[in-house]
Enzyme design. Structure first.
Site, short mmCIF file in Angstrom:
data_model
loop_
_atom_site.label_atom_id
_atom_site.label_comp_id
_atom_site.label_asym_id
_atom_site.label_seq_id
_atom_site.Cartn_x
_atom_site.Cartn_y
_atom_site.Cartn_z
N CYS A 141 0.99 -1.25 -0.06
CA CYS A 141 0.09 -0.13 -0.17
C CYS A 141 0.74 0.83 0.20
O CYS A 141 0.90 2.44 -0.01
CB CYS A 141 -0.60 0.19 1.15
N HIS A 188 -3.57 7.04 2.81
CA HIS A 188 -4.05 5.64 2.18
C HIS A 188 -5.31 5.43 3.01
O HIS A 188 -6.07 5.23 3.60
CB HIS A 188 -2.99 4.38 2.68
N ASN A 209 -10.06 -0.78 0.01
CA ASN A 209 -8.71 -0.56 -0.34
C ASN A 209 -7.70 -1.07 -1.55
O ASN A 209 -8.02 -2.58 -1.99
CB ASN A 209 -7.91 -1.35 1.05
O1 UT7 Z 1 -4.15 -1.73 3.19
C1 UT7 Z 1 -2.63 -2.16 3.95
C2 UT7 Z 1 -3.52 -2.17 5.22
N1 UT7 Z 1 -4.13 -2.63 6.16
C3 UT7 Z 1 -4.80 -2.59 7.26
O2 UT7 Z 1 -4.47 -0.96 7.68
C4 UT7 Z 1 -5.90 -3.22 7.78
C5 UT7 Z 1 -5.99 -2.93 9.02
N2 UT7 Z 1 -6.82 -3.19 9.79
C6 UT7 Z 1 -8.18 -2.79 9.93
O3 UT7 Z 1 -8.44 -2.34 8.75
C7 UT7 Z 1 -8.88 -4.15 10.86
O4 UT7 Z 1 -8.80 -4.79 11.98
C8 UT7 Z 1 -10.47 -5.18 9.84
C9 UT7 Z 1 -11.07 -4.10 9.66
C10 UT7 Z 1 -9.30 -6.08 8.95
C11 UT7 Z 1 -11.07 -5.89 10.82
O5 UT7 Z 1 -11.81 -4.58 12.13
P1 UT7 Z 1 -11.19 -5.02 13.72
O6 UT7 Z 1 -12.29 -3.50 14.25
O7 UT7 Z 1 -10.17 -5.07 14.07
O8 UT7 Z 1 -12.18 -6.55 13.35
P2 UT7 Z 1 -11.25 -7.57 14.78
O9 UT7 Z 1 -9.99 -8.31 13.21
O10 UT7 Z 1 -11.03 -7.27 15.93
O11 UT7 Z 1 -12.41 -9.04 15.14
C12 UT7 Z 1 -14.04 -8.52 15.66
C13 UT7 Z 1 -14.63 -9.36 15.25
C14 UT7 Z 1 -14.12 -10.09 15.37
O12 UT7 Z 1 -15.04 -11.32 16.00
P3 UT7 Z 1 -15.03 -12.03 17.77
O13 UT7 Z 1 -13.60 -12.77 17.60
O14 UT7 Z 1 -15.13 -10.51 18.20
O15 UT7 Z 1 -16.32 -12.66 18.19
C15 UT7 Z 1 -14.67 -11.41 14.41
O16 UT7 Z 1 -14.22 -12.45 14.12
O17 UT7 Z 1 -15.84 -9.44 13.60
C16 UT7 Z 1 -15.17 -10.14 13.83
N3 UT7 Z 1 -15.39 -9.90 11.85
C17 UT7 Z 1 -16.55 -9.84 11.28
N4 UT7 Z 1 -17.36 -9.49 12.05
C18 UT7 Z 1 -18.66 -9.48 10.44
C19 UT7 Z 1 -14.14 -10.11 11.34
N5 UT7 Z 1 -14.38 -10.13 10.32
C20 UT7 Z 1 -15.85 -9.51 10.14
C21 UT7 Z 1 -16.71 -9.83 8.80
N6 UT7 Z 1 -18.04 -9.56 9.21
N7 UT7 Z 1 -16.63 -9.27 8.20
#
Ligand code: UT7
Length: 331
Positions: free
Chosen positions: A116, A256, A286
């Site tokens: 990115c 970004h 993204n």
């Molecule tokens: O571009 C290159 C660099 N990349 C980035 O900058 C991305 C950085 N990271 C992020 O944007 C975020 O971490 C994500 C969008 C990838 C994920 O968001 P998050 O708030 O960090 O969610 P998480 O991974 O902590 O997951 C929270 C909960 C989990 O459930 P439990 O374990 O709490 O029951 C996940 O399983 O949300 C769940 N989850 C979803 N639920 C519904 C993860 N993805 C989804 C989804 N729909 N698509």
């Protein structure tokens, strides 16, 4: 004598027509529009579905538009750098294919793989070739067909990424505008959090790697999120300090587009009003190397000659950085 700088004389973007909405994703994985919107800010993304079409096709569309907008013939391009993590093939590189597709014969090019942050790395590199006087017209492309490496059964990644490309024409000027400064960084120890496990020399493609779905993007989102905010904020501050500027001097922040919450955190920590932050994540998601030039493309008509524009990015590697440029033209 005023310093010779690389100025952007044209900006272009290309996104495929096909839209993948949050409603579409609700039918594909266990997710909801509400979760995606509140956790990422994304409503839809574009997908390049035409069989045989690849990253170079999007890059070629961008390059053709740049040539048209700047009144440049293909033979006048001297160099093209394409930032991408989704090259058409592992080799040859995508830059050369783009040059072939636009009929440019008096030049050379190569790809930069910095995820990115790729567009920032490529723009910094291209600017040096202009500043040195070696070349007069350099095209910088950021292009990714992320749909080619996304697992559409993995809800943690498939909701984020989209396909798209953008680019700029760089030329020389001594009018005080152009690329002023950049701070670029990388930390390879971050590679475990965002990478593709197989398909390279470490783990070549095999039936086993295919079965284990190791040719898709792997991301551990939380550590990437934290490092992204810190990395972008710190490098913006370093660029400001090095150039004796404060955040009030910045007319536009171009972050970004990975996650609306990351964009908001960066804006809040730097105390930049939302009206100065370029955002189009809701439409395209993204697009990896494509996000920064796609933002410039969409906001081009609002940019004015002399505006201080701060680009900032963070991506797999880890790679990150920020760049200050003074906008060169009124639309
Ligand atoms: O571009 C290159 C660099 N990349 C980035 O900058 C991305 C950085 N990271 C992020 O944007 C975020 O971490 C994500 C969008 C990838 C994920 O968001 P998050 O708030 O960090 O969610 P998480 O991974 O902590 O997951 C929270 C909960 C989990 O459930 P439990 O374990 O709490 O029951 C996940 O399983 O949300 C769940 N989850 C979803 N639920 C519904 C993860 N993805 C989804 C989804 N729909 N698509």
């Amino acid at each position: 004598m005023t310093k010779l700088r690389a100025v952007i004389t044209g900006v272009a973007g290309y996104v495929p027509e096909d839209i993948l909405s949050n409603a579409d994703l609700e039918k594909m994985v266990d997710t909801t529009d509400e979760w995606i919107t509140t956790r990422t800010g994304i409503k839809e993304r574009r997908i390049l579905r035409t069989p045989g079409k690849a990253t170079s096709d999007m890059g070629a569309e961008v390059t053709k538009e740049l040539l048209r907008k700047t009144g440049t013939s293909p033979d006048e391009i001297e160099m093209l750098i394409c930032a991408t993590v989704t090259p058409d093939t592992i080799f040859p590189d995508t830059a050369n294919t783009i040059l072939d597709k636009v009929g440019a014969k008096n030049c050379f090019g190569y790809d930069i793989n910095a995820a990115c942050s790729g567009f920032l790395y490529a723009l910094t590199t291209g600017a040096k070739f202009i500043e040195s006087g070696m070349y007069k017209k350099v095209v910088i492309i950021g292009a990714d067909k992320m749909s080619s490496i996304v697992d559409y059964t993995d809800r943690t990644t498939c909701i984020i990424f989209g396909d798209g490309a953008g680019g700029v024409m760089l030329e020389a000027s001594d009018d005080g505008t152009g690329v002023i400064d950049a701070v670029l960084r990388s930390d390879g120890s971050g590679r475990e959090f965002l990478h593709m496990k197989a398909g390279g020399s470490m783990k070549p493609a095999s039936i086993e790697t295919l079965a284990k779905k190791e040719h898709f993007v792997f991301q551990d989102g939380k550590p990437v999120f934290k490092a992204a905010v810190t990395g972008m904020v710190n490098t913006v501050r370093q660029v400001l300090q090095r150039n004796h500027l404060t955040i009030e001097d910045i007319d536009w922040l171009v972050p970004h587009q990975a996650n609306m919450r990351i964009i908001n955190s960066v804006g809040e920590m730097l105390e930049v009003p939302k009206s100065k932050v370029m955002v189009n994540i809701e439409k395209y998601g993204n697009t990896t190397a494509g996000t920064l030039p796609l933002c410039l493309w969409e906001y081009e008509s609002r940019l004015k000659k002399g505006d201080n524009v701060m680009l900032t990015a963070f991506g797999g590697g880890f790679t990150w950085g920020s760049m200050l440029l003074k906008w060169h033209y009124d639309t």
